[in-house]
Design a protein around this motif. Structure first.
Motif, PDB file in Angstrom:
ATOM      1  N   SER A   4      31.498  40.488  38.008  1.00 37.58           N
ATOM      2  CA  SER A   4      32.473  39.394  37.966  1.00 37.58           C
ATOM      3  C   SER A   4      33.616  39.669  38.936  1.00 37.58           C
ATOM      4  O   SER A   4      34.121  38.742  39.571  1.00 37.58           O
ATOM      5  N   TRP A   5      34.026  40.928  39.053  1.00 41.11           N
ATOM      6  CA  TRP A   5      35.065  41.274  40.019  1.00 41.11           C
ATOM      7  C   TRP A   5      34.597  40.915  41.429  1.00 41.11           C
ATOM      8  O   TRP A   5      35.354  40.337  42.213  1.00 41.11           O
ATOM      9  N   SER A   9      36.426  38.233  43.790  1.00 46.94           N
ATOM     10  CA  SER A   9      36.973  38.776  45.022  1.00 46.94           C
ATOM     11  C   SER A   9      36.388  38.064  46.245  1.00 46.94           C
ATOM     12  O   SER A   9      37.107  37.779  47.206  1.00 46.94           O
ATOM     13  N   SER A  10      35.106  37.769  46.212  1.00 40.51           N
ATOM     14  CA  SER A  10      34.482  37.088  47.352  1.00 40.51           C
ATOM     15  C   SER A  10      34.990  35.651  47.495  1.00 40.51           C
ATOM     16  O   SER A  10      34.868  35.057  48.562  1.00 40.51           O
ATOM     17  N   LEU A  11      35.593  35.109  46.428  1.00 40.28           N
ATOM     18  CA  LEU A  11      36.190  33.773  46.483  1.00 40.28           C
ATOM     19  C   LEU A  11      37.637  33.814  46.959  1.00 40.28           C
ATOM     20  O   LEU A  11      38.270  32.780  47.137  1.00 40.28           O
ATOM     21  N   TYR A  14      41.503  37.621  42.715  1.00 35.95           N
ATOM     22  CA  TYR A  14      41.206  38.760  41.845  1.00 35.95           C
ATOM     23  C   TYR A  14      42.315  38.902  40.818  1.00 35.95           C
ATOM     24  O   TYR A  14      43.466  38.545  41.056  1.00 35.95           O
ATOM     25  N   GLN A  15      41.923  39.370  39.655  1.00 40.00           N
ATOM     26  CA  GLN A  15      42.879  39.555  38.568  1.00 40.00           C
ATOM     27  C   GLN A  15      43.342  41.005  38.603  1.00 40.00           C
ATOM     28  O   GLN A  15      42.632  41.918  38.225  1.00 40.00           O
ATOM     29  N   LEU A  16      44.553  41.189  39.072  1.00 35.32           N
ATOM     30  CA  LEU A  16      45.105  42.530  39.239  1.00 35.32           C
ATOM     31  C   LEU A  16      45.304  43.214  37.887  1.00 35.32           C
ATOM     32  O   LEU A  16      45.025  44.398  37.738  1.00 35.32           O
ATOM     33  N   GLU A  24      45.486  36.994  41.811  1.00 36.83           N
ATOM     34  CA  GLU A  24      46.092  37.336  43.098  1.00 36.83           C
ATOM     35  C   GLU A  24      45.256  36.733  44.227  1.00 36.83           C
ATOM     36  O   GLU A  24      44.048  36.542  44.086  1.00 36.83           O
ATOM     37  N   ILE A  25      45.914  36.466  45.344  1.00 35.57           N
ATOM     38  CA  ILE A  25      45.245  35.905  46.513  1.00 35.57           C
ATOM     39  C   ILE A  25      44.728  37.043  47.391  1.00 35.57           C
ATOM     40  O   ILE A  25      45.456  37.974  47.710  1.00 35.57           O
ATOM     41  N   GLY A  26      43.467  36.956  47.742  1.00 34.99           N
ATOM     42  CA  GLY A  26      42.848  37.912  48.645  1.00 34.99           C
ATOM     43  C   GLY A  26      42.206  37.161  49.799  1.00 34.99           C
ATOM     44  O   GLY A  26      42.515  35.997  50.050  1.00 34.99           O
ATOM     45  N   SER A  27      41.311  37.802  50.473  1.00 33.36           N
ATOM     46  CA  SER A  27      40.621  37.195  51.605  1.00 33.36           C
ATOM     47  C   SER A  27      39.212  36.789  51.179  1.00 33.36           C
ATOM     48  O   SER A  27      38.414  37.638  50.777  1.00 33.36           O
TER      49      SER A  27
END
Length: 103
Positions: A4-5, A9-11, A14-16, A24-27
């Motif tokens: 699930s992470w 994350s690929s979207l 992520y939940q820090l 949180e916003i990632g790439s």
């Protein structure tokens, strides 16, 4: 848990802190993704032009409103809508985006 992470994350999310109301916003990995988030509600995630040459986030908005922080509420995502990423190949440009939104 790791699968699930990876999906989140690929979207570009992520939940820090597990159990937190914020993601949180990632790439993102993909140029586009659609996720069913409730009864007839859909979250569209767009990162046009995303590629190995443009791996950094230049800007991000949710339902047309630029995000002023590097996170978004889960309750907002569950309402559906569009998370729009603008990607760049310039690491310095991305760093300026992230530094302006730290808090």
């Amino acid at each position: 848990e790791m699968s699930s992470w990876f999906v989140l994350s690929s979207l570009g999310l992520y939940q820090l802190v597990p159990g937190s109301e914020f993601y949180e916003i990632g790439s993102p990995t993909w140029e586009t993704a659609t996720v069913k988030v409730g009864d007839d509600k859909v979250l569209k995630i767009n990162a046009p032009g995303n590629s190995p040459d443009t791996p950094y986030v230049k800007s991000v908005s949710f339902n047309g409103t630029p995000l002023n922080a590097l996170r978004v509420k889960f309750s907002d995502l569950r309402q559906g809508g569009e998370l729009q990423f603008e990607m760049t190949g310039d690491a310095d440009e991305a760093q300026r985006f992230y530094e302006a939104r730290r808090g």
